[in-house]
Design a protein around this motif. Structure first.
Motif, short mmCIF file in Angstrom:
data_model
loop_
_atom_site.label_atom_id
_atom_site.label_comp_id
_atom_site.label_asym_id
_atom_site.label_seq_id
_atom_site.Cartn_x
_atom_site.Cartn_y
_atom_site.Cartn_z
N SER A 224 55.49 -34.32 97.70
CA SER A 224 56.02 -32.75 97.57
C SER A 224 57.27 -32.77 97.27
O SER A 224 57.84 -31.50 96.65
N GLU B 136 55.15 -29.17 106.07
CA GLU B 136 54.00 -28.16 105.36
C GLU B 136 54.37 -26.84 105.34
O GLU B 136 53.78 -26.31 104.35
N ARG C 78 56.28 -26.25 102.25
CA ARG C 78 55.25 -26.53 101.22
C ARG C 78 54.51 -25.24 100.77
O ARG C 78 54.52 -25.03 99.84
N ILE C 79 54.01 -24.61 101.82
CA ILE C 79 53.33 -23.46 101.70
C ILE C 79 54.13 -22.24 101.34
O ILE C 79 53.87 -21.50 100.43
N ASP D 179 45.72 -24.56 98.02
CA ASP D 179 46.08 -25.72 98.74
C ASP D 179 44.82 -26.38 99.56
O ASP D 179 44.21 -25.64 100.47
N LYS E 172 44.70 -26.85 103.36
CA LYS E 172 44.76 -25.60 104.17
C LYS E 172 43.28 -25.01 103.94
O LYS E 172 42.70 -24.54 104.59
N SER F 127 47.72 -30.04 90.11
CA SER F 127 48.32 -29.97 91.34
C SER F 127 47.68 -31.00 92.51
O SER F 127 48.40 -31.30 93.43
N ARG G 216 50.60 -32.89 94.68
CA ARG G 216 51.07 -32.43 95.74
C ARG G 216 51.23 -33.77 96.86
O ARG G 216 51.85 -33.64 97.84
#
Length: 507
Positions: free
Chosen positions: A316, A474, A477-478, A125, A128, A309, A313
């Motif tokens: 989402s 978020e 998504r993680i 990501d 992140k 991605s 991304r």
């Protein structure tokens, strides 16, 4: 202590939780039975006992059952799958292992490796990584390289392996396992432990990079080992293979930004992008082996998924289903991978250098613990939190199962020197031992040390009413990028799965 574990216990140990897991296991079992019935209906006698189809299906079903049973005692399900594979090979009254061909066993392991690499790429990501920056890089790279270097010395002096073989084995065992870490970190989030310090996010963001570093080292050393060219030329050209794969994967990943057109419906975009991603990864993986550039294929898979991605991304509601589909394929292939790698082990092979092998694995764990603690110096974590992360950052499983037998598979299909078989069997044995010893150890550390070393947060990411919509999105998504890998034992919560379904409902 009771209050600390309340949320976790309600989710995992309540009657409703057990009922939900039972229904889920029953559903998966029904799918397997229907698959067996359809296979018999199509193939007839070619799927009965004594055939390769029957042997593979039997191994997959029993490995899955073993994973479910082991998961019930809060251990990683992959341990059950691995042990079933060992029994499949060594129990005298189960004569079906001989029916599985080397070609199909190797092919299924290669498919598993491609899926692992694609998931590693999807798990990177950029947001992140930019937010955590140095902490993620230090935690991903430093322990991996320190353990690989330490195990190189251990493999040479304790196990008697040549330096290059010892280095290859070092990179194999230095990869940590998302199969253990991700479910454990999600359990911490539900229990509200270490969330405020960002420990679950830090660990889950670091897993993919750690695996990529370890696999890159393995690819380079293994490419040099199997080369028949001049040593100087080999040392120059073989390390270039990962960079060639990186370039090819990047180019194809950019192409996938525009395929298919954004004018298609969301369901069509998800379908075609998932198919393109998976078939593209399989093409890179198998074509690179066909042209004797396996090192290029592995990094091509990672860069393909990561670069593609970058644009996916941004939407989402489309990206999460793609990661879920990829994770679902992993769930299907996982029993084959761990069952087959377990079936490569014989009781006789475990007796050779077993004591030194166990000692090497445990000393490698000590190297990783110390190097992880060193890498976290200067971070915002306190002493107890650094100790917990260092203790949890040691479990092995997925990468070891996927690549531990690569040398042995190569020996079976190519003419090699006599010593190649001995060394490759030793590499496989140590890879399996690292799983058996460290997977339950890592899971136990996460479960039992967390209440003592981590702070209980007043507000957790999964239950706080004040959590903003952006933070919740978020977190989902993680979670979807990582948790869908290992649903056999500690499956995603209902709320996580609903995050995917909401995306379809809004279409």
């Amino acid at each position: 202590m009771i209050e600390t574990n309340k949320t976790y216990s309600e989710g995992c140990c309540s009657l409703s939780g057990l009922k939900e897991r039972s229904v889920s296991a029953g559903t998966q079992l029904a799918c397997l039975l229907f698959l067996c019935g359809a296979t018999y209906g199509i193939l007839g006698s070619s799927s009965l006992p004594g055939t390769e189809t029957f042997a593979l299906l039997l191994l997959a079903v029993t490995a899955w059952l073993g994973g479910v049973l082991v998961g019930c005692i809060r251990l990683p399900p992959l341990l059950g799958m691995l042990l079933v594979g060992v029994l499949f090979r060594n129990v005298p009254f189960i004569p079906y292992h001989a029916d599985i061909s080397i070609q199909w066993a190797s092919t299924l392991r290669d498919i598993s490796l491609v899926i692992i690499l694609l998931k590693a790429g999807l798990g990177l990501d950029p947001g992140k990584l930019m937010e955590l920056k140095l902490d993620v890089l230090k935690m991903s790279v430093v322990p991996c390289l320190f353990e690989a270097a330490g195990f190189t010395f251990l493999g040479h002096y304790l196990l008697g392996l040549p330096w290059l073989w010892a280095a290859m084995l070092g990179f194999i065992v230095s990869a940590v396992s998302a199969a253990v870490l991700v479910p454990g970190m999600l359990a911490l989030e539900h229990r509200g432990l270490g969330v405020e310090s960002g420990i679950p996010t830090l660990v889950m963001a670091s897993v993919s990079i750690d695996n990529i570093v370890a696999l890159t080292g393995f690819i380079v050393t293994f490419s040099i080992l199997r080369s028949n060219e001049n040593l100087t030329w080999t040392l120059i050209t073989r390390p270039l293979e990962p960079f060639i794969g990186l370039l090819l994967g990047t180019i194809v990943g950019v192409v996938l930004w525009y395929l298919p057109s954004d004018g298609n419906s969301k369901n069509s975009l998800v379908l075609y992008r998932s198919v393109l991603l998976i078939l593209g990864g399989l093409s890179f993986g198998f074509v690179s082996k066909r042209v004797d550039m396996a090192g290029a294929g592995a990094l091509a898979c990672v860069s393909l998924a990561f670069v593609a991605s970058l644009k996916w991304r941004a939407h989402s509601e489309q990206f999460m289903p793609i990661t879920w589909i990829t994770g679902s394929i992993w769930t299907l292939i996982e029993p084959f991978l761990f069952g087959l790698i377990g079936a490569e082990i014989t009781i006789g092979s475990l007796k050779d250098n077993l004591g030194y092998a166990v000692l090497a694995v445990m000393l490698g764990v000590v190297f990783r613990f110390l190097s992880t603690f060193f890498a976290l110096l200067g971070s915002k974590l306190n002493l107890k939190e650094k100790t917990f992360v260092s203790a949890s950052w040691l479990s092995k499983a997925t990468v070891q199962a996927a690549v531990g037998s690569q040398a042995l598979d190569y020996m079976r299909s190519h003419p090699t020197e006599p010593f190649f078989k001995e060394y490759s069997q030793q590499v496989l044995m140590v890879s399996v031992l690292s799983i058996l010893l460290t997977a339950p150890l890592g899971a136990a550390f996460i479960d039992f040390l967390a209440p003592y070393l981590l702070r209980k947060d007043d507000l957790t990411s999964c239950s706080s009413e004040d959590t903003s919509g952006e933070e919740e999105e978020e977190r989902e998504r993680i979670t979807e990028v990582t948790v869908s890998d290992y649903g056999a034992g500690r499956s995603a919560s209902v709320g996580d799965i609903e995050g995917i379904l909401r995306g379809y409902k809004t279409n």
